[in-house]
Structure formats: C-alpha cells, structure tokens
Design an enzyme around this catalytic site. Structure first.
Site, mmCIF file in Angstrom:
data_model
loop_
_atom_site.group_PDB
_atom_site.id
_atom_site.type_symbol
_atom_site.label_atom_id
_atom_site.label_comp_id
_atom_site.label_asym_id
_atom_site.label_seq_id
_atom_site.Cartn_x
_atom_site.Cartn_y
_atom_site.Cartn_z
ATOM 1 N N ARG A 16 0.821 -1.232 0.000
ATOM 2 C CA ARG A 16 0.000 0.000 0.000
ATOM 3 C C ARG A 16 0.846 1.269 0.000
ATOM 4 O O ARG A 16 0.451 2.297 0.546
ATOM 5 C CB ARG A 16 -0.974 0.005 1.185
ATOM 6 N N LYS A 22 2.008 11.468 -11.070
ATOM 7 C CA LYS A 22 1.101 10.607 -11.836
ATOM 8 C C LYS A 22 1.842 9.330 -12.224
ATOM 9 O O LYS A 22 2.924 9.386 -12.803
ATOM 10 C CB LYS A 22 0.643 11.300 -13.116
ATOM 11 N N GLU A 74 8.088 19.598 -24.849
ATOM 12 C CA GLU A 74 7.456 19.797 -23.533
ATOM 13 C C GLU A 74 8.146 20.913 -22.755
ATOM 14 O O GLU A 74 7.527 21.577 -21.930
ATOM 15 C CB GLU A 74 7.466 18.495 -22.720
ATOM 16 N N LYS A 115 6.347 23.180 -13.846
ATOM 17 C CA LYS A 115 5.399 22.087 -13.602
ATOM 18 C C LYS A 115 5.114 21.952 -12.112
ATOM 19 O O LYS A 115 3.977 21.733 -11.710
ATOM 20 C CB LYS A 115 5.924 20.770 -14.176
ATOM 21 N N GLU A 141 -5.375 17.040 -9.783
ATOM 22 C CA GLU A 141 -5.955 17.353 -11.081
ATOM 23 C C GLU A 141 -7.449 17.594 -11.036
ATOM 24 O O GLU A 141 -8.228 16.896 -11.679
ATOM 25 C CB GLU A 141 -5.647 16.222 -12.078
ATOM 26 N N ARG A 176 -4.395 22.100 -13.136
ATOM 27 C CA ARG A 176 -3.416 21.168 -13.692
ATOM 28 C C ARG A 176 -3.706 20.869 -15.159
ATOM 29 O O ARG A 176 -2.823 20.471 -15.908
ATOM 30 C CB ARG A 176 -3.402 19.891 -12.850
ATOM 31 N N ASN A 220 -2.018 20.296 -20.238
ATOM 32 C CA ASN A 220 -2.441 19.600 -21.456
ATOM 33 C C ASN A 220 -2.375 20.473 -22.702
ATOM 34 O O ASN A 220 -2.844 20.059 -23.769
ATOM 35 C CB ASN A 220 -3.867 19.062 -21.286
ATOM 36 N N HIS A 272 -2.001 18.946 -26.057
ATOM 37 C CA HIS A 272 -2.213 17.498 -25.917
ATOM 38 C C HIS A 272 -3.521 17.013 -26.528
ATOM 39 O O HIS A 272 -3.639 15.843 -26.865
ATOM 40 C CB HIS A 272 -2.139 17.096 -24.446
ATOM 41 N N HIS A 294 -2.849 14.130 -28.875
ATOM 42 C CA HIS A 294 -3.325 12.770 -28.632
ATOM 43 C C HIS A 294 -4.132 12.248 -29.815
ATOM 44 O O HIS A 294 -4.041 11.071 -30.177
ATOM 45 C CB HIS A 294 -4.191 12.720 -27.366
ATOM 46 N N HIS A 297 5.190 10.973 -29.033
ATOM 47 C CA HIS A 297 4.348 11.834 -28.202
ATOM 48 C C HIS A 297 4.750 13.314 -28.276
ATOM 49 O O HIS A 297 3.908 14.186 -28.521
ATOM 50 C CB HIS A 297 4.371 11.342 -26.752
#
Lengths: 371, 371
Positions: free
Chosen positions: A124, A146, A188, A229, A239, A243, A247, A250, A254, A269
């Site tokens: 955990r 993330k 980025e 960031k 998020e 946040r 994107n 993106h 994407h 990417h």
C-alpha cells in the site's frame, strides 16, 4: 558532489527535491542515503537503458553501500501493462523490500510510470525514487506523481497518484539520446513557456542551440521546466482544476497519435504535442483570441529546432477531419456538443476553455488538413 | 427511510458516513444519490451474494433512477488476485465510468478489498461505496480504507489506501449468513472491547444473545465497533503507529491460518482471531502483565458464543511450536531476536509491545500446544 541545481516540489508532507545536473547517477547513493538512511532498494529499468546506464547507477549506489535488486523489462510502450506491473510487484516482493524501502525507476516515462505505480501499491505504498533518462521524463513525467499503465481501452487509464521522495535528473545521460527523442522532449520544455512563462519562451528562442549542445543552458532549461510544472502541481495535486493547463497541445496531439496508431516511426508523443501546440495557437487565432503573429512565432521556433509543427509534417496519410474530431471526442468527454480545450490569448497566456463548439473544431481541422 | 444509525469517520476531506440498520439495500439509491448526485455506478459482487442480494440492491438503486453495470466474480479468497483485479478494472472501464462515478462493492471482505482497490486505481481514483454483507466486513474491512489483493508471496501485500464515500451496513442481510460465519465476524466485534473499551466488552457479555438473534443490540454492537475502529483510523490513517492495535489477536491468528494452510473447513479468519485474542491475554499473563482472571474471562466469553478459543479447538493436527513461531516470524519482521506483539494489561488495556523475545513466544507456544 556534482554542481546540481535543486528544485523543490512543495507538496507539504509529500514535498521532495528534484536535483538537476551532470554526474548524478554516480552520486545517487549519497543523495538517496542522505534522504532515506538505511534504505534497501530495487532498480526497475528497461533493456536499452540498462545496457548504457545501469553499471554507472549501481556503482553510484555501491559507493554508499547500497546493493539494489534489479528488475529489467523490455523497452517500449507495451511495457505499461498489467503483466509488466505484476512482474515488477513480484520482483519487489521477492527482494523482501518493506514500506520504508525504495523502488528506483531508471529510464524514460514508461519505466517511471510503471515503477511508480508498483511503488504505490506494494504494501500500500513504498518509497519511490525517479532517475529519468530522457528529456521528456526529466521535465514531465518525473514531476507530479502521476503513475500508471495502459488498458486495452486507452492509455494511462489505470494508476495512482504517488509522489517520489527524490528525483535525480542527470543531464549527462541526455547525450546518449537519439536527436529525434531529445527534440520530442524539448517540445514539452517549450510548452511551459507557452503556458504562462513568456520570458522563458523568449529565452528558449535565443538559447535552444546551447540546450541541444549540452551547455549550461540545458540545466537551466530543465530546472525552469521543472519549476513551472511543480508550481502547477502544487496548486492542484490531484488534477481537479488548473493542472489541466499542462495539457496545452495534448488534445490535438493525442488525436494525432491515435490517428497514426501510436506508430513511433510516424509520430512520437512529443512531436504530437509540438504540432498540437502550434494548432492550439492557430486555432486560438481563428477564434479571435490571439494574434496570428503569436501562432507564427510558435511555428517558427518549432521549425527552427527541427520539430514538426503542422499535420502535413507527419509522414503518410491522415484520416479525414471528421475522423480526427472523433479521436478528440474519445479523448475528452463531449458535453452538450462542446469540448474542453487549452486555448491561449498569446505566448504565455494559456487558459482552460470549457465550451469550445465541436463545429468550430471540425471547420478548423478541415482548413488545416493536408489532404 | 430506514431507522439507521450513522457513524461518521472523521478523516477531514475524506470523511464519510457509515449507515447501520435494516433495509439499507432497498434505500441505497436514495442514500447514494443524496451524497453523489448524478453518479453512474458499477456493482462488484460474487456469485453467492448476487444470488441472494443483487436484486434487492438493484431495485433500491432503480428507485432513484440509477442503473448500474454489474461485475460478478467467483466467491472466495482466490478472487483477491491480479487476474480478478484486471477483470474488475476492465468492467468498470467498459461501463465508461468517469472519476466522479462510483464503484459499489456488494459482498464480504474479499469483494470489498478487491473492488476498493479497483476504484482506487481506475483513472487514478474513483468514488467508492461499500455495501458489506458479512458481519466481519461491516465492522472491519469496510472501515479504514485498506484495499488490496493477495500475492503468491503473501496476503494483502498489494493495494492502496482508498476511503469509501459511503458505507451501507444493512443489518438485515446478516440473517442470511451461516452461523459459523456470523460468529467469526463477532470475534472482531469483541476485539474492539478488548483493545480499549472495557465497558463495551462487559456489555457484549450481557447482550450477545440479542446480537446473534438480530435484536436492537445488533445495530448498537456494529455501530460501537465501527466507532471504535473509526477512532483508531482517524488517529492513524496510513498505519504508522496506533493503528497496529487493531492487530490484537492477529499475530497468533495469522500464524494459525497459515499453519492450517488457509483451509476454511478447519479455521476461518475470525476464528483465528478469536484464538489469537485468547492467546494474547494468556501470554500477557505469562509475562506478568495481566491477571489470569482476565484471560479466563476472555476465554469464557468466546466459549459461550461458540467460538474456538484455544489451539486444541482446531480440528486436525497442528505443526509443532517451532514451526508456528516460524509462521509468526514470517508475518512480522523479526528485529534482533524480538517481535512486535499486541499485548494487554487487562480487558480493554491493549498496547503495542515492540520487544517481545522470540524465546518467550516459543516457550509459550510449547506450553499451550495441544500435541
């Protein structure tokens, strides 16, 4: 000790340092030992990275008396799977690590996301240390907590928020990256300037050659990207709001990645993000939000560093505008015929737009489609 | 509305209510809708529970316009596996649920732990609602946010802390439990009295018949057990200290479960805990910490309700004392020849003892071994 720059990610109890500079693999044992005294460790890496950097990291740990277990996986996006997760979890348990011990991710975004997820669920939640070896991972996936894997139903759909205890961004290892991969990561870096740091973007326009060449500007660029960031993440760790600014580029990006079936020979990417950022500026201009000069400036910079900046730069045929819109709608939830986009009022003035009509997006895609 | 008792688990931003009373399956839609308006849901359950309770829950949700997806798994501990986790995750994604939607666990501890883990990792954390159908799950696994699955290397080694948004403990469904299972859950109810609520233990000695018969004392006993656990969890959400008190009876208990190879025909978890609690009191007496009268009182109560209370009550042969000590050492980390145990100074006076010599444990096991 190396002459590293330190960026602190301010998350209260979960605050941690990002060290940025050359030679950090070699001093990893000292840096980890200082923060997690007595910790035992397991390194998670991939075959490609292991071939080039594992010995250096192991020697750096051995210098402080740390003998890690090593879990090596095949390289590539397919490794972000339930099977690989299970393999890492089992490897960490086999090494008999406890909650206070540390999983070390040595690799790019795939390894970081996978190893971080495993660290977040074994017992955990165990300690986690990131040693990102790609520019993209140093400025993006190693900041913010993330973690995750892909599902057959979509990318990054399964994971946890799990902050690292330390990030060691060794800027020396970036010299071993293929130029195309370095460039993709650079997209980025530029993104943070475009979101809310116009002076940083202007500085990049003047200093990108030194960043690519490995001069002092490289460390400063990575540090500034991490600071940018970290600021956003500290405002919105889980998020629920701001946040989403991260994107920028993106949504279009994407869709283009999906449209090219994630075929890295055609588009990776960061390249998708580059084209996506240029399109976001052009689209903002079409909506009378931003000046055409800003869009042109973004396009010119991407072109200067050798990044693709328009759909026509993607080799091979693209599906038609309607199909591209379908990919966008699949990525973002469509609510009453409207989409959420990151748009801009100019360089460094991005914002979250919640009610962008799908009809406007479609017209824009038709106008900019290369076919 | 049902005449439910509400226990609030005070965890700041993650605070939630446990409702305890009859008929809560039927009012599930109203209770969920009140707290999570507009939520979409997926029910995770097992074949046995589904056969008896799924229709009632679905009707209760339908009354508030909620039509859940349903994911049904085989019953039993083997379902706490990576394979089953992947099946639940895929089912939730197939139902196109978003972060703000809810996974509902309908079942005992296995289903609660598995569904809670899935809810904790799909889209990096979704809403989660527990509808525990066993007494053990109502007083134990549904409070505290521990979720997880088993690994071939041990039980509950993989998981996350993920708090539910609501727990609906329908006391009516407990009438469908086999008596042996109800008794096993009762052992955990008695545990809270033994940890730090001596008056509750005395009340149980006088009221256990009404609890078993389904009278008003049942609701009060479950509510008090939930309050007791919620108090400990609120003090130590991530198990870095006091929460270890909840392991009273579990060190001996887990060793006996392992020694009988988790064969439920011989011993189920709650029975292991019952014997473990009696042994913890007897052992505390041997160490001159507690009076022999207290140990005798615990043994007498367990015997009165029909629970096993000594190793001799387990059908079949047990491995010798040395082997049992090995199982204990495997469960807990041995540090310099000493073990951490939950010991007691008397009824309701348990404490964490960090330096229990393994030699004392071994002698005690030899003296109390039935062979």
């Amino acid at each position: 000790m190396s002459a590293a720059v330190t960026v602190e990610v301010g998350l209260g109890e979960r605050a941690y340092d990002i060290l940025i500079g050359p030679g950090l693999l070699a001093s990893a044992g000292a840096e980890i030992g200082k923060r997690l005294p007595g910790t035992r460790t397991a390194i998670v890496t991939d075959e490609n990275v292991a071939a080039v950097h594992l010995d250096t990291l192991q020697a750096g740990l051995a210098a402080s008396g740390i003998t890690p277990a090593v879990i090596t996986l095949p390289p590539g996006e397919k490794t972000k799977s339930f099977d690989a997760l299970q393999e890492v979890v089992d490897g960490v348990l086999a090494a008999k690590l406890e909650r206070g011990d540390a999983v070390i991710a040595l690799g790019g975004g795939v390894i970081g996301d996978l190893a971080g997820f495993a660290a977040g669920i074994v017992r955990r939640g165990m300690n986690f240390v990131q040693v990102p070896t790609s520019l993209l991972a140093q400025v993006d996936s190693s900041v913010g907590g993330k973690t995750g894997i892909n599902s057959p139903r979509g990318k990054n759909l399964v994971g946890v928020f799990h902050q690292p205890r330390l990030v060691l961004a060794d800027t020396g290892v970036l010299d071993t990256l293929p130029l195309r991969e370095f460039r993709a990561g650079y997209a980025e870096v530029a993104k943070y300037g475009l979101i809310d740091r116009p002076q940083f973007f202007a500085w990049l326009e003047n200093n990108w050659q030194d960043i690519f060449a490995g001069g002092p500007a490289r460390i400063e660029a990575i540090a500034e990207a991490c600071r940018a960031k970290a600021d956003v993440v500290a405002r919105d760790e889980f998020e629920t709001g701001d946040r989403a600014l991260l994107n920028l580029g993106h949504t279009f990006g994407h869709a283009l990645e999906a449209a090219t079936r994630y075929d890295s020979a055609r588009l990776v990417h960061g390249e998708g993000v580059a084209i996506g950022m240029a399109l976001a500026h052009r689209f903002s201009n079409r909506l009378n939000l931003a000046s055409p000069d800003d869009a042109a400036r973004v396009e010119a910079h991407l072109k200067a560093v050798g990044l693709p900046w328009r759909m026509a730069d993607i080799p091979g045929d693209l599906p038609d505008a309607e199909t591209l819109l379908g990919f966008i709608a699949q990525d973002k939830k469509v609510q009453r015929g409207a989409l959420t986009f990151i748009l801009t009022r100019g360089i460094g003035q991005s914002f979250i737009a919640k009610d962008v009509p799908t009809s406007e997006v479609l017209s824009f895609l038709e106008e900019n489609h290369p076919a």
